[in-house]
Design a protein around this motif. Sequence first.
Motif, mmCIF file in Angstrom:
data_model
loop_
_atom_site.group_PDB
_atom_site.id
_atom_site.type_symbol
_atom_site.label_atom_id
_atom_site.label_comp_id
_atom_site.label_asym_id
_atom_site.label_seq_id
_atom_site.Cartn_x
_atom_site.Cartn_y
_atom_site.Cartn_z
ATOM 1 N N GLY A 1 -3.694 1.764 -7.755
ATOM 2 C CA GLY A 1 -3.066 2.917 -8.576
ATOM 3 C C GLY A 1 -3.382 4.072 -8.346
ATOM 4 N N PRO A 2 -3.737 4.733 -7.400
ATOM 5 C CA PRO A 2 -3.423 5.851 -6.421
ATOM 6 C C PRO A 2 -2.423 5.189 -5.041
ATOM 7 C CG PRO A 2 -6.212 5.826 -6.168
ATOM 8 C CD PRO A 2 -5.167 4.632 -7.202
ATOM 9 N N LEU A 3 -2.558 4.148 -4.644
ATOM 10 C CA LEU A 3 -1.111 4.237 -3.597
ATOM 11 C C LEU A 3 -0.012 3.972 -3.813
ATOM 12 C CD1 LEU A 3 -3.673 1.599 -1.241
ATOM 13 C CD2 LEU A 3 -2.478 3.767 -0.285
ATOM 14 N N GLN A 4 -0.286 3.424 -5.161
ATOM 15 C CA GLN A 4 1.478 2.720 -6.300
ATOM 16 C C GLN A 4 2.108 4.024 -6.570
ATOM 17 O OE1 GLN A 4 2.698 0.402 -3.911
ATOM 18 N NE2 GLN A 4 3.118 -1.049 -6.170
ATOM 19 N N ILE A 5 1.227 4.813 -7.138
ATOM 20 C CA ILE A 5 1.621 5.672 -7.972
ATOM 21 C C ILE A 5 0.878 7.621 -7.448
ATOM 22 C CG2 ILE A 5 1.925 6.717 -10.406
ATOM 23 C CD1 ILE A 5 3.926 4.639 -9.774
ATOM 24 N N LEU A 6 -0.348 7.262 -7.671
ATOM 25 C CA LEU A 6 -0.505 8.284 -8.460
ATOM 26 C C LEU A 6 -0.782 9.509 -7.003
ATOM 27 C CD1 LEU A 6 -3.775 7.307 -10.096
ATOM 28 C CD2 LEU A 6 -1.673 8.561 -11.196
ATOM 29 N N LEU A 7 -1.459 9.336 -5.602
ATOM 30 C CA LEU A 7 -1.198 10.034 -4.683
ATOM 31 C C LEU A 7 0.233 10.247 -4.617
ATOM 32 C CD1 LEU A 7 -2.974 7.985 -1.808
ATOM 33 C CD2 LEU A 7 -4.255 10.339 -3.508
ATOM 34 N N GLY B 1 -2.362 -4.095 -12.386
ATOM 35 C CA GLY B 1 -2.918 -4.029 -12.914
ATOM 36 C C GLY B 1 -3.298 -1.568 -12.585
ATOM 37 N N GLY B 2 -3.476 -1.567 -11.615
ATOM 38 C CA GLY B 2 -4.201 -0.189 -11.269
ATOM 39 C C GLY B 2 -3.110 0.541 -10.911
ATOM 40 N N THR B 3 -1.420 -0.418 -11.002
ATOM 41 C CA THR B 3 -0.258 0.815 -10.895
ATOM 42 C C THR B 3 0.181 0.489 -12.570
ATOM 43 O OG1 THR B 3 0.630 -0.282 -8.975
ATOM 44 C CG2 THR B 3 2.332 -0.337 -10.676
ATOM 45 N N GLY B 4 -0.386 -0.528 -13.399
ATOM 46 C CA GLY B 4 -0.442 -0.286 -14.786
ATOM 47 C C GLY B 4 -0.798 1.110 -15.350
ATOM 48 N N LEU C 1 4.814 1.627 1.551
ATOM 49 C CA LEU C 1 4.355 2.439 1.164
ATOM 50 C C LEU C 1 5.121 4.204 0.858
ATOM 51 C CD1 LEU C 1 2.820 4.971 2.556
ATOM 52 C CD2 LEU C 1 4.045 4.734 4.780
ATOM 53 N N TYR C 2 6.424 3.652 1.246
ATOM 54 C CA TYR C 2 7.756 4.703 0.468
ATOM 55 C C TYR C 2 8.129 4.296 -0.575
ATOM 56 C CZ TYR C 2 6.670 7.700 4.648
ATOM 57 O OH TYR C 2 5.894 8.261 5.628
#
Length: 417
Positions: free
Chosen positions: A38-44, A170-173, A254-255
């Motif tokens: 969730g953090p790595l794909q979107i939040l960070l 799920g984390g991304t969603g 990463l990007y």
Amino acid sequence: MTTTRPPAALAEPVERVGRGWTAALSLANAAIWVGWFGPLQILLASQAKDFAPGSGMSKETMLAWVTGAGAVVSLVANPLFGALSDRTTSRRGRRTPWIVAGTAGGALSLLLLAGAGGVWTMTLGWCLVQLTLNAAFAAVTAAVPDRVPRLQRGAVGGWLGAAQILGVVGGTGLATAAGGIGAGYVACAVFTAVGVLPYVLRHEDLRLADEDRPPWDWRGFLAGFWLSPRRHPDLGWAWLTRFLINLSNSLVLLYLLYYLRDRIHYHDPDEGVLILTAVNGLTLLGTVVVGGVWSDRVGRRKPFVLWSGALMAVATALLSAWQTWPGAIVAAAVLGIGFGVFTSVDFALMTDVLPTALDRGKDLGVINVANALPQVAAPALAAPIVTYLGGYRVLYVVAAVIGLAGAGLVGRIRGVD
């Protein structure tokens, strides 16, 4: 002459595990990956975009520093907590206490990230997430060679791989649907804490007796983290294979948000990441269990790793040659097919080359460095390529070459078919 049987916690498992055990451990694994991705794909990335103006850093550079710092913590945490769990003599077993403590700490660290007000608190929060969730992940991973016989490990590895991608999706969603950065972190924290409960409450862990634990020696403990490639060449080649293929995959991920926004000009990059992750997840789910079961049945691992790695390299090259939204979808689908087979079979391959039963957690932790180290190397490699050396086209060519090299090195492993 009598033969002394090793204690249950250190014996080679022979009894097949049931579906309930596999499902509960897989859910625990998914919960950990929700907390990571969730953090790595979107939040960070979203926080880096907000904090970068006025900081003297671009959003790409800030994200690279934060994720790189967290990956350095992960490099140390995974083998360290794996080694500590090997020597744990709790009534709840060797692994369960670390799963509980790690996910609880991870949930609290995600809540800290939700309130981050700048790059320093963001970095601290992400480092704590990596520290705590790696403690839980080391224990979950070590439970497999503790309990699963060799010819079932491909199948169990497949279900763990399926749980991993469901955790990523799920984390991304959750991060996307929660309605904001803070809410996204809270949603991921709750799922991470709750997802491990079925395993820790319903399934008893193997306990290590006090008399079976080796005497404590700081020098010996620290020396044990060095697994000599000369003494264990198969482990060394298996590690290098995993490192290179994961480095290639890390360069792709990463990007990804910035690739969609700045190169493809997709109208909603956050939504685009979610769509690509879902496409990748669907094709991965179609091969991850099948690949593991198939390798169990034929009793071979290396051909599956070789061809899945080659297919992933082709998919990565597509991102360079076909820089459009349809091209990204096709690449995500093909990458999922290859990574599904690789995830399950490579995990089984790693458990097959472990040197000793007493150090399963520590040795798997050292092997898992091959998952974390690419997170350090990828930002250092990707940032100058994107900024100065040709942009995303060159980045994905380099990633494809690295992944192909990793797939080819699996042929150097001699002790496993």
